[in-house]
Design a protein around this motif. Structure first.
Motif, PDB file in Angstrom:
ATOM      1  N   VAL A 138      75.211  21.769  46.601  1.00  0.00           N
ATOM      2  CA  VAL A 138      73.892  20.822  47.256  1.00  0.00           C
ATOM      3  C   VAL A 138      73.346  22.130  47.764  1.00  0.00           C
ATOM      4  O   VAL A 138      72.817  22.600  48.515  1.00  0.00           O
ATOM      5  CB  VAL A 138      74.749  19.739  48.917  1.00  0.00           C
ATOM      6  CG1 VAL A 138      72.829  19.621  49.148  1.00  0.00           C
ATOM      7  CG2 VAL A 138      76.062  19.918  48.217  1.00  0.00           C
ATOM      8  N   LEU A 139      72.282  21.775  47.032  1.00  0.00           N
ATOM      9  CA  LEU A 139      70.694  22.845  47.057  1.00  0.00           C
ATOM     10  C   LEU A 139      69.649  21.556  47.995  1.00  0.00           C
ATOM     11  O   LEU A 139      69.085  20.931  47.208  1.00  0.00           O
ATOM     12  CB  LEU A 139      70.558  23.167  45.617  1.00  0.00           C
ATOM     13  CG  LEU A 139      68.945  24.104  45.249  1.00  0.00           C
ATOM     14  CD1 LEU A 139      69.406  25.869  45.498  1.00  0.00           C
ATOM     15  CD2 LEU A 139      68.364  23.974  44.028  1.00  0.00           C
ATOM     16  N   GLY A 140      68.870  22.529  48.997  1.00  0.00           N
ATOM     17  CA  GLY A 140      67.656  22.281  49.132  1.00  0.00           C
ATOM     18  C   GLY A 140      67.018  22.579  48.934  1.00  0.00           C
ATOM     19  O   GLY A 140      66.546  23.906  48.140  1.00  0.00           O
ATOM     20  N   ILE A 141      65.292  21.927  48.717  1.00  0.00           N
ATOM     21  CA  ILE A 141      64.513  22.608  48.238  1.00  0.00           C
ATOM     22  C   ILE A 141      63.048  22.176  49.947  1.00  0.00           C
ATOM     23  O   ILE A 141      63.102  21.255  49.690  1.00  0.00           O
ATOM     24  CB  ILE A 141      63.966  21.966  46.896  1.00  0.00           C
ATOM     25  CG1 ILE A 141      64.875  21.839  46.096  1.00  0.00           C
ATOM     26  CG2 ILE A 141      62.498  22.236  46.668  1.00  0.00           C
ATOM     27  CD1 ILE A 141      64.745  20.953  44.626  1.00  0.00           C
ATOM     28  N   ILE A 142      63.134  23.740  50.022  1.00  0.00           N
ATOM     29  CA  ILE A 142      62.084  23.545  51.574  1.00  0.00           C
ATOM     30  C   ILE A 142      61.059  24.329  50.953  1.00  0.00           C
ATOM     31  O   ILE A 142      60.655  25.250  50.102  1.00  0.00           O
ATOM     32  CB  ILE A 142      62.425  23.863  52.303  1.00  0.00           C
ATOM     33  CG1 ILE A 142      63.629  25.219  52.727  1.00  0.00           C
ATOM     34  CG2 ILE A 142      63.685  23.236  52.845  1.00  0.00           C
ATOM     35  CD1 ILE A 142      63.672  26.106  53.403  1.00  0.00           C
ATOM     36  N   GLY A 143      59.480  23.853  51.407  1.00  0.00           N
ATOM     37  CA  GLY A 143      58.736  24.746  51.202  1.00  0.00           C
ATOM     38  C   GLY A 143      57.583  24.068  52.025  1.00  0.00           C
ATOM     39  O   GLY A 143      57.890  22.960  52.845  1.00  0.00           O
ATOM     40  N   LYS A 144      55.891  24.079  52.099  1.00  0.00           N
ATOM     41  CA  LYS A 144      55.301  23.670  53.218  1.00  0.00           C
ATOM     42  C   LYS A 144      54.756  22.718  52.452  1.00  0.00           C
ATOM     43  O   LYS A 144      54.790  22.426  50.431  1.00  0.00           O
ATOM     44  CB  LYS A 144      53.555  24.474  53.404  1.00  0.00           C
ATOM     45  CG  LYS A 144      54.447  25.242  54.910  1.00  0.00           C
ATOM     46  CD  LYS A 144      52.927  26.167  54.856  1.00  0.00           C
ATOM     47  CE  LYS A 144      53.917  27.008  53.657  1.00  0.00           C
ATOM     48  NZ  LYS A 144      51.710  28.530  54.870  1.00  0.00           N
ATOM     49  N   ASN A 145      53.542  21.144  52.732  1.00  0.00           N
ATOM     50  CA  ASN A 145      53.041  20.621  51.677  1.00  0.00           C
ATOM     51  C   ASN A 145      51.935  21.332  50.131  1.00  0.00           C
ATOM     52  O   ASN A 145      51.049  22.071  51.124  1.00  0.00           O
ATOM     53  CB  ASN A 145      52.369  19.434  52.690  1.00  0.00           C
ATOM     54  CG  ASN A 145      53.072  19.133  53.821  1.00  0.00           C
ATOM     55  OD1 ASN A 145      53.964  18.219  53.443  1.00  0.00           O
ATOM     56  ND2 ASN A 145      52.288  18.504  54.748  1.00  0.00           N
TER      57      ASN A 145
END
Lengths: 287, 425
Positions: free
Chosen positions: B75-82
């Motif tokens: 399960v890979l999360g992808i995060i980052g700002k708008n």
């Protein structure tokens, strides 16, 4: 990870551009249930919350026929090749209606499905094909109307209607109309995703197309050879003329004309599918 | 294990502005280059996608040279700002649009939940929509039929199943849509913040289902969210995107830490534009800044140092300070409150001016290394005036709290108190 040589058994590979003829028809086939669902949705949602349901599909051709009978038959006194007006007009309207609704439907594919296309992947070809198929159901209803009226005139009214064995070509004629509408629609929708200029022409083209097809007049009343050539260059003309000749026994049917229309349909369909396939991948960026 | 997804040199370029004669000229130029067998001239001139600065180019790279692999079952999360490129990446992965360069390869079916209820037709009944929506997502009629009861049960709307969905409450609509999506069984599932729907009870159910999906079937899940709590709960590892490039790929904890600290660019945070504040704004906080004992602005806080947190405010009236309660609450990244500093436990004699600053003074800052968020709260006469949750965050760097050069090494500890040991005999 591991040995990269062993890793080449990918199921899905996404590249910037697909090959020209990589139409992925296999995948379209895998999504055939979606096609059925789309057809169902298009057909069913039209008459939701009505009492008479699909019976409403009768109204449009009946009213158009009556209007033609009054305007072109009654006022302008145009020839119907000695056929009863109702049967003559209806025979043209039913098939033309199928073409024009399927054509205008498919030529709006990208614009009217932008929401769904922007969220989920499925073979995009499903959508225009489903439009052509669901319009086919409408056509079937209207064709039944034509057959009822036709049989009434054939058996209960004294006329010179002469049905012949070309009636067997009916399914071919319908397929040709479908292919033509789909091919042209795909080309138009591909052209209008980025630059919408063509959209303004479309309504006009369809209206013009009806007059450029022998629907309200028989093709053999045209005397000017130039105009006749122009009219018969329209691939729908031969289809309508063949249809009329088969059921009514009038009109100028020719195998040459029919083969011309068939060839035209094949070329348009292939061009349409290829351009659509090219545009489809990046359509969301420009719609 | 073989990777389920492999992303190589993936880039996506977008053109800004409107489509018209200008873009038509570019299209013709591009076409002319292709005809002569030359490279697309506009590929070279794209700029990094930074929304805040005005660029010179009409073209931006929403994604630039992305490379990563996802092992099967992860399960890979992808995060980052708008604007970091998360949604673009998901769009490419789910084949909604094609990349400009590079490739994506995957094993198995990909299904994406970029939005639930795609293709729901308002006039059709719940039952009809389940079949339609399922088919759009790539299920066959057979598959849907076999799961139909489960779906209706999960959505909890059996009574309404033969009613057109336009009559549904919005919650019911979303639940039915999510239920269909949750019962997809692709090898690779792409999810974009759909968990932000429904009530708390349903969200729990949804997260539970997601967990079950990822743990049970060995399926690969890509999950995009701004909600660090659900990322932490679901994901094994994460990709951090920044301005269209991969900044880091690491374990969830490390990436979250990096993400949170990356948000704190300046020691000074302006709050004028924050919309998610509550209260009547009789006193409004406009700016927060951090100072050390020498009254110099600081970016990060050292454990044990003297800290001054300055709140610049604007008030509509002069208020008696005794009637005003101002507080700053500090939480750790799990959202647990560590301490609050309400002003009303002291007595004051002065009144607040129409604008100025309120300083919170902490003589010896007690928190250990890490990233913390703070909430600001002001009330006047027991009426909330300004309340900004997660107004910002700050990074603490381990410092010399005890003046001995040593700090406690126990991992579970996040706070220090002043103490000494004495002996008596």
């Amino acid at each position: 990870m591991q040995d990269s040589l062993q890793n080449e058994d990918w199921d899905i590979e996404i590249y910037p551009k697909s090959k020209l003829l990589d139409l992925n028809l296999k995948e379209v086939w895998r999504y055939r249930d979606l096609l059925k669902q789309f057809v169902r949705r298009d057909f069913v949602s039209v008459y939701k919350q009505t009492v008479f349901g699909p019976l409403w599909f009768f109204v449009q051709p009946i009213l158009t026929t009556i209007m033609f009978m009054v305007v072109f038959g009654g006022i302008a006194k145009m020839s119907t090749d000695g056929m009863p007006q109702a049967v003559f007009y209806l025979s043209g309207i039913v098939l033309w209606n199928y073409f024009s609704t399927a054509f205008s439907g498919t030529s709006n594919t990208f614009a009217s499905n932008a929401g769904v296309f922007g969220k989920v992947y499925f073979p995009r070809l499903i959508t225009p094909v489903s439009i052509v198929v669901s319009k086919l159901l409408t056509f079937a209803v209207q064709f039944t109307l034509f057959i009822v009226v036709y049989l009434y005139y054939l058996f209960f009214v004294e006329t010179n209607i002469l049905p012949n064995s070309l009636i067997l070509l009916t399914p071919v004629l319908i397929l040709m109309t479908a292919g033509l509408a789909l091919g042209l629609g795909l080309i138009i929708t591909s052209l209008t995703t980025k630059y919408r200029d063509f959209k303004f022409l479309l309504g006009f083209i369809i209206q013009l197309g009806m007059y450029a097809t022998p629907i309200i007049y028989p093709a053999n009343t045209i005397t000017d050879p130039k105009i006749k050539l122009a009219i018969m260059a329209n691939p729908m003309s031969s289809i309508i003329e063949t249809f009329r000749f088969a059921y009514l026994g009038v009109g100028n049917f020719s195998w040459v004309g029919l083969f011309y229309s068939f060839g035209f349909m094949v070329v348009v369909l292939i061009t349409g599918v290829i351009t659509y396939n090219r545009v489809e991948k990046k359509f969301m960026d420009t719609v | 294990m073989k990777p389920a997804i492999k992303v190589e040199n993936l880039s996506k370029q977008y053109r800004l502005g409107t489509v018209g004669t200008g873009s038509f000229a570019h299209d013709m130029n591009r076409w002319w280059h292709t005809v002569r067998g030359k490279e697309n001239p506009y590929l070279k001139i794209g700029e990094t996608n930074d929304r805040t600065t005005k660029g010179n180019s009409e073209y931006v790279w929403a994604l630039e040279n992305i490379n990563f692999e996802v092992p099967k079952g992860e399960v890979l999360g992808i995060i980052g700002k708008n604007g970091a490129g998360k949604s673009t990446l998901l769009k490419l992965l789910s084949r909604v649009t094609a990349p400009t360069t590079g490739s994506i390869k995957a094993r198995g079916r990909i299904a994406s939940l970029l939005e639930v209820g795609t293709g729901f037709h308002p006039e059709l009944t719940g039952r009809e929509n389940v079949f339609l929506n399922g088919a759009i997502m790539g299920m066959t009629k057979k598959e849907i039929q076999s799961k139909f009861d489960e779906i209706v049960d999960f959505a909890g709307c059996e009574r309404y199943i033969d009613t057109p969905v336009k009559r549904y409450s919005s919650g019911m609509y979303v639940r039915l849509a999510f239920a269909v999506a949750a019962h997809l069984e692709p090898e690779i599932l792409i999810v974009d913040e759909v968990l932000a729907v429904g009530d708390v009870e349903f969200q729990k159910k949804a997260i539970g289902k997601m967990k079950e999906v990822s743990e049970g079937g060995g399926r690969t899940v890509l999950f995009v969210s701004h909600n660090m709590a659900s990322i932490e709960q679901l994901c094994d590892s994460c990709v951090l995107l920044e301005n269209g490039t991969v900044k880091a790929v690491d374990t969830t904890n490390k990436i979250i830490e990096m993400y949170i600290s990356g948000n704190l660019k300046k020691s000074e945070i302006t709050l004028q534009d924050r919309k998610d504040r509550k209260g009547d704004q009789k006193i409004k906080i406009e700016k927060v800044s951090f100072y050390n004992s020498d009254n110099l602005k600081i970016d990060s806080i050292l454990t044990g140092q003297e800290l001054r947190i300055r709140l610049d405010y604007k008030a509509i009236d002069k208020f008696d300070l005794n009637k005003v309660k101002v507080s700053i609450g500090v939480r750790n990244k799990k959202g647990e409150v560590l301490f609050n500093c309400p002003s009303n436990i002291f007595n004051y004699e002065n009144e607040l001016d129409l604008n100025g600053s309120l300083d919170l003074l902490i003589p010896k800052f007690p928190l250990l290394e890490g990233v913390y968020t703070y909430t600001i709260f002001i009330e006047v006469d027991k009426v909330v005036s300004d309340w900004i949750q997660e107004a910002g965050n700050f990074t603490v760097v381990g410092g010399d709290f005890y003046g001995t050069g040593k700090l406690p090494t126990s991992g579970n500890q996040s706070m220090l108190v002043d103490y000494t040991w004495e002996t008596k005999s």
